[in-house]
Design an enzyme around this catalytic site. Structure first.
Site, mmCIF file in Angstrom:
data_model
loop_
_atom_site.group_PDB
_atom_site.id
_atom_site.type_symbol
_atom_site.label_atom_id
_atom_site.label_comp_id
_atom_site.label_asym_id
_atom_site.label_seq_id
_atom_site.Cartn_x
_atom_site.Cartn_y
_atom_site.Cartn_z
ATOM 1 N N LYS A 100 31.356 -15.489 0.256
ATOM 2 C CA LYS A 100 31.340 -16.956 0.282
ATOM 3 C C LYS A 100 30.058 -17.481 -0.358
ATOM 4 O O LYS A 100 30.080 -18.426 -1.147
ATOM 5 C CB LYS A 100 31.416 -17.426 1.738
ATOM 6 C CG LYS A 100 32.092 -18.754 1.944
ATOM 7 C CD LYS A 100 33.597 -18.592 1.941
ATOM 8 C CE LYS A 100 34.318 -19.837 2.335
ATOM 9 N NZ LYS A 100 35.770 -19.646 2.436
ATOM 10 N N TYR A 118 35.939 -12.492 -4.263
ATOM 11 C CA TYR A 118 36.408 -13.114 -3.019
ATOM 12 C C TYR A 118 37.894 -12.802 -2.849
ATOM 13 O O TYR A 118 38.342 -11.725 -3.208
ATOM 14 C CB TYR A 118 36.087 -14.616 -3.018
ATOM 15 C CG TYR A 118 36.060 -15.173 -1.615
ATOM 16 C CD1 TYR A 118 35.174 -14.656 -0.671
ATOM 17 C CD2 TYR A 118 36.931 -16.170 -1.210
ATOM 18 C CE1 TYR A 118 35.155 -15.122 0.630
ATOM 19 C CE2 TYR A 118 36.920 -16.647 0.090
ATOM 20 C CZ TYR A 118 36.029 -16.122 1.008
ATOM 21 O OH TYR A 118 36.022 -16.585 2.297
#
Length: 589
Positions: A183, A112
């Protein structure tokens, strides 16, 4: 190299049963959900048509994870590491989550932020295999048929973006798909939400990024972003299609929409669907949790702070709104709380009557102008004398040395939050914050920074105000409790739950958040607290209500260990299979 998740959760009895398969042979190895690589057992190889399709050695998942880490150490480029790790996800899903959970603290910045931002920028050049659903404005009237194309029948969590405001990088169009994918990886790695129940979605209505429109490798529609009623109609159709197929309590998380649309859709859908916006509400909960942690250090309640924001977009407004909610809970009126919050954006200090426009979301924080309006953010710090500055502008290092020194001269323990992502967009570095305040500041950042050692030998470990502390636990609680709507108070409770998990030892190190190494336990505890809150406030619709919320949550956390792909084989008691002896009888003549 055993997953920390295994050490903090009870055995998963409800999400890790044997997998019963219809297919055999090579398709099992081509499906990342069933593939074990060299870890297929001898019995599985023999009974599932795999014998001879693999080298004879039978490996453990531990050996596979060790091989991964050794290969990763040979790589120097973050993007190269990203491609390698995500390639594992495409081939062997359980191994991917095993290695991610084993070393979440060092791998999260690759999977991420900040590396995912670079991956999004290069999406068309590093594309390997499509992940998620792509729905374009040309598909209006047919969205349900597209949703029906998704092969999973039990989706519980959707993360959707339209790619307009990807991190601090701007409009990336369909290249923004990397954000929902990343996510949802954290949904599973941090909170143990089953990956097959997660669906990433990119809504393509065009892009205003001219560089992409001129790029022959761009993968989206070659048109300017459609901002007409057709866009709203497409979003309405999408929300209906998802909930029609998967149910009204399907969680739909909005991610990286433009400021105007983010607030507009949150207001429009919050009471109608089970939805939240992580950029607004998740960021807010993380920031508030940092302030609550600072309260433990300096013994100053949030309601007594004066707060100055750098930035007045969705992140700033989301944080401000939740801080106001916290202050109101402490006894202030809404107006009193709002007066304690100031904002400074690209047009200067947010004040009534200024030349630059002020939208309806900003109006509560547009105060009467001071006698002399500050021209720069440093001037605003010296004029307003805040005890807290929070940077969410995504415009780079605007917490200058002058700003930090001013905060240090005004406050004995200044609170400095540089929350913009990725690292290049951070308002200041941890080293500047600690050095220029002589170690007196309470610092948090949106991107990771290394520990800082001052000349006197003191070492400070900066806390990363990562939304991953909040959204996985919130999602797990909402899914397990079958909530139909997510109120702002849920995020207030999540912020409190996060703060309580910070130890005194971590506070002494300069941390305002728990170690990311403990994120699975943190997420589980947040989910438990929220489950209690949701049921207590009649917001949960999963019945019967579980008496032991902690056990209920922990038993449903998905685990990354391999399970048998063979059907159940077991013995029956010999006595139940033995017929009685047949005695010979005289037969009639």
């Amino acid at each position: 190299m055993f997953s920390r998740l295994r050490a903090v959760t009870t055995p998963c009895t409800l999400t890790c049963r044997r997998v019963h398969l219809k297919e055999k042979g090579k398709p099992l190895m081509l499906n990342p959900r069933t593939n074990k690589g060299m870890a297929f057992t001898l019995q599985e190889r023999q009974m599932l048509g795999l014998q001879g399709l693999l080298p004879p050695k039978i490996e453990t998942q531990d050996i596979q994870a060790l091989r991964f880490h050794r290969n990763l150490k040979k790589m120097t480029s973050p993007l190269e590491k990203y491609i390698y790790i995500m390639g594992i996800q495409e081939r062997n899903e359980k191994l991917f989550y095993r290695i991610l959970q084993d070393d979440i603290e060092s791998l999260m910045p690759i999977v991420y932020t900040p590396t995912v931002g670079l991956a999004c920028c290069q999406y068309g050049h590093i594309f390997r295999r499509p992940k998620g659903l792509f729905i374009s404005i040309s598909d209006r009237g047919h969205v349900r048929s597209i949703v029906d194309n998704w092969p999973e029948n039990h989706v519980k969590a959707v993360v959707v973006t339209d790619g307009e405001r990807i991190l601090g990088l701007g409009d990336l169009g369909v290249y923004g798909m990397g954000i929902p994918v990343g996510k949802l990886c954290l949904y599973t790695a941090c909170a143990g939400i089953q990956p097959e129940k997660c669906l990433p979605v990119c809504i393509d209505v065009g892009t205003d990024n001219m560089a992409l429109l001129k790029d022959p490798f761009y993968m989206g529609l070659y048109q300017k972003r459609d901002r007409s009623q057709l866009y709203d109609d497409l979003m309405d159709e999408f929300m209906k299609a998802i909930t029609d197929r998967y149910g009204r309590n399907t969680l739909i998380q909005f991610e990286d929409f433009g400021n105007h649309n983010a607030f507009r859709f949150l207001r429009k859908y919050q009471q109608k669907y089970c939805t939240f916006n992580d950029d607004i509400q998740g960021t807010a909960a993380v920031a508030l949790s940092g302030l609550l942690a600072a309260q433990r250090v300096i013994n100053k309640p949030v309601s007594e702070h004066k707060i100055l924001f750098l930035g007045a977009g969705e992140a700033a407004l989301g944080i401000a709104n939740l801080i106001v909610l916290s202050m109101v809970e402490s006894g202030l009126s809404e107006e009193e709380a709002q007066r304690k919050i100031w904002m400074f954006d690209k047009s200067g200090l947010l004040v009534k009557g200024r030349t630059a426009s002020i939208d309806s979301n900003q109006e509560p924080y547009a105060h009467a102008a001071p006698e002399s309006i500050p021209a720069t953010f440093e001037d605003a710090v010296n004029k307003l004398k805040p005890s807290v500055i929070i940077g969410v502008a995504g415009a780079g290092p605007l917490f200058t040395h002058g700003v930090i020194k001013a905060m240090a001269s005004i406050n004995e323990r200044p609170i400095i939050f540089a929350l913009s992502n990725p690292t290049a967009q951070a308002e200041c570095t941890a080293e500047d914050a600690y050095t220029l305040t002589e170690g007196r500041c309470l610092f948090a950042s949106g991107s990771p920074f290394e520990p800082v050692k001052l000349q006197d030998g003191r070492v400070f470990t900066p806390g990363q105000g990562n939304n991953a502390y909040i959204f996985p636990g919130v999602a797990l609680a909402v899914i397990l409790c079958e909530a139909r709507h997510i109120s702002d108070t849920v995020f207030l409770e999540a912020a409190k739950a996060l703060t309580t998990q910070l130890t005194d030892a971590e506070l002494a190190q300069g941390r305002l958040y728990p170690s990311l190494a403990n994120i699975q336990e943190v997420s589980a505890n947040i989910a438990i607290k929220l489950a209690e809150y949701l049921y207590a406030n009649k917001m949960a619709f999963r019945y019967p209500e579980p008496e032991d919320k902690a056990r209920y949550v922990r038993e449903r956390i998905w685990r990354s260990n391999y399970v048998s792909l063979l059907p159940d084989v077991y013995d029956w008691p010999e006595s139940s299979l033995t017929p009685p002896q047949i005695t010979e009888e005289k037969l009639p003549h």
